[in-house]
Scaffold this active site. Structure first.
Site, short mmCIF file in Angstrom:
data_model
loop_
_atom_site.label_atom_id
_atom_site.label_comp_id
_atom_site.label_asym_id
_atom_site.label_seq_id
_atom_site.Cartn_x
_atom_site.Cartn_y
_atom_site.Cartn_z
N ARG A 83 0.75 -1.26 -0.07
CA ARG A 83 -0.04 -0.09 -0.06
C ARG A 83 0.83 1.34 0.06
NH1 ARG A 83 -5.19 -1.03 0.87
NH2 ARG A 83 -6.00 -3.10 1.52
N LYS A 228 -5.74 -18.25 -1.52
CA LYS A 228 -6.37 -17.28 -2.29
C LYS A 228 -5.54 -17.06 -3.72
CE LYS A 228 -7.86 -13.47 -0.25
NZ LYS A 228 -7.79 -12.30 0.66
N THR A 286 -15.34 -11.59 -4.98
CA THR A 286 -15.17 -10.21 -5.41
C THR A 286 -16.19 -9.71 -6.34
OG1 THR A 286 -12.87 -10.71 -5.22
CG2 THR A 286 -13.31 -8.40 -6.00
#
Length: 502
Positions: A83, A228, A286
């Site tokens: 980030r 994932k 999602t």
């Protein structure tokens, strides 16, 4: 779509995962969400404190106990999500061809064109000519020049970026570990709470899964692992990752940024098919009903997305912001349940008429690599006797149009094997292990029950008959197919019993 917000027990085979957040953590809301069809609650460890998650976990347990329902908890680790740091002014416009610097040592706190990020080595890992994407791919830059701890980039896709938004570097082999120091600290929380599943973010190799398993075992946790799939490396190593995982999530958010978005649907289908053959539960996630964060109805495209994910063979479909921060969390779950039910109706009618055979049925399973000699994952393996019994029971249930299959299982593996047969007959799974009962809440078509001890076959039948009558699942003349899985004190005993309700 109707406004019905109570899912009939056992009537919808596809499971629903709902992410919890400010819109849905209240115990009264948890109850309404379970009534509407939630089978698994997701705790997103990218947000919230351990104390907040502990309180929510206790509320889930209380609601599950009060309702007599087995509800699983998926703890989703943050992983090495890169980030941006704080940007001067919090937001900056990225005009076409303007330049920015990514640096570990900004020379001015007031210059919004000097960017920092949470992964200090990123500037060193970048290569000249490499694309860097920001804010879920809405802004793009290309690396023009680099020095130690410093990279100059030019904007190729204009837009705006804000402090703390995500960074993606498609195709880059970054040296970041799949388990961050924060993740390891979060696993200490895992060890104190009986979560059913732990989601491992940004998996790239099977070794990432085995490392997490070792960390869980070292802390005494029995939690299963959901890998994932959101990196190109994970897609390339899909078979080996699936072989090690207990479940898989098609995480289309970052996946759609890391690879060409036009390829995501094909990759989604490939992941689901691979998981089905390996007998691993797979969650499609999602933006499934994204517009329902602010609207009481989904778009037609979103309804089609959920419908097709079910037809593809997803064991579960997931809601994120829709239930975490949305204005209509219960409506989102109810509508997703209704869409899944409609898709299953089409699926079963196609199979019955011989038009289609996917997901695989008992008739087609013998021709795929999901038998005892095929590429079955560590989580989906059963003994050869059990394999034969499961396939035979599925044939019998289909031939007799049985109302229900009942399985007594200690580990849950027999129930998972039945789930992956994808027959139209729902399954009631009885186990003496409460943790196994909760984990089976993710299994397609399976309604799990925890009982104090596993009975003999006659007692299992009597218990199932009484429980199903009480919940209006069977009627006089219906047929039940009872499957006896492997019992620890009698591992060589498997059985099939057909019972006609009197």
């Amino acid at each position: 779509m109707s406004g019905n917000q109570v899912e009939p027990l056992g009537k919808v085979r596809t499971k629903i995962v709902a992410t919890l957040g400010p819109a849905s953590r209240d115990p009264a809301m948890l109850r309404r969400l379970v009534e509407a069809g939630v089978d698994v609650f997701r705790l997103n460890f990218s947000h919230g404190t351990h104390d907040e998650h502990s309180a929510t976990f206790r509320d889930i347990q209380d609601v599950s106990r009060e309702m007599g329902r087995q509800v699983a908890v998926l703890q989703d680790l943050c992983g090495p999500k890169i980030r941006l740091g704080t940007i001067a002014g919090d937001v900056v416009a990225c005009d076409l061809d303007s330049e920015f610097v990514l640096t570990t040592h900004p020379t001015s706190a007031d210059d919004p064109h000097q960017l920092t990020c949470t992964y200090k080595e990123l500037a060193d890992d970048l290569e000249v000519g490499q694309a860097v994407l920001f804010a879920d791919g809405t802004v793009g830059m290309t690396v023009q020049e680099k020095k130690p701890g410093w990279a100059r980039m030019k904007v190729t896709l204009p837009g705006r970026i804000r402090s703390n938004q995500g960074i993606n570097v498609p195709g880059a082999a970054l040296s970041v570990s799949a388990l961050t120091p924060k993740d390891l600290a979060d696993l200490e929380w895992t060890a104190k709470h009986e979560v059913s599943y732990v989601g491992l973010s940004f998996v790239r190799h099977a070794a990432d899964v085995t490392r997490l398993r070792a960390e869980l075992e070292a802390r005494g946790s029995r939690a299963r692992i959901i890998a994932k799939i959101e990196k190109p490396q994970a897609v390339a190593n899909l078979d080996s990752i699936v072989a090690e995982a207990d479940g898989v999530m098609v995480a289309r958010g970052d996946l759609g940024v890391e690879i060409d978005v036009a390829k995501v649907p094909a990759v989604q289908k490939k992941i689901i098919e691979t998981c089905h053959k390996a007998r691993v539960p797979v969650i499609t996630a999602t933006q499934m009903l994204n517009s329902m964060e602010s609207s009481s109805r989904p778009t037609r495209a979103e309804a089609s997305d959920v419908f097709n994910a079910v037809l593809d063979g997803s064991d579960a479909v997931m809601l994120s912001g829709e239930t975490a921060i949305g204005s209509y969390p219960v409506e989102a779950v109810s509508i997703m349940s209704q869409i899944a039910h409609e898709a299953e109706g089409l699926l079963f009618s196609r199979i019955e008429s011989g038009v289609g055979s996917w997901p695989m049925t008992a008739e087609t399973c013998a021709n795929c690599p999901c038998g005892p000699t095929g590429a079955v994952s560590r989580a989906g393996q059963v003994l050869p006797i059990t394999e034969a019994v499961v396939e035979a029971a599925s044939h019998v249930a289909a031939k007799l149009r049985a109302a229900l299959m009942v399985v007594a299982t200690h580990s849950g593996r027999t129930a998972l094997a039945l789930s992956k047969q994808r027959t139209a007959t729902p399954t009631l799974a009885l186990t003496d292990d409460e943790e196994v009962a909760r984990s089976m809440a993710l299994y397609w078509g399976v309604t799990p029950l925890h009982i104090p001890e596993l009975f003999d076959t006659g007692q299992v039948l009597a218990f199932a008959d009484e429980w199903c009558r009480r919940h209006d699942l069977i009627d006089t003349g219906d047929r039940l197919v009872v499957v006896r899985g492997v019992i620890p004190d009698n591992p060589s005993h498997n059985a099939i019993l057909v019972h006609e309700v009197e």
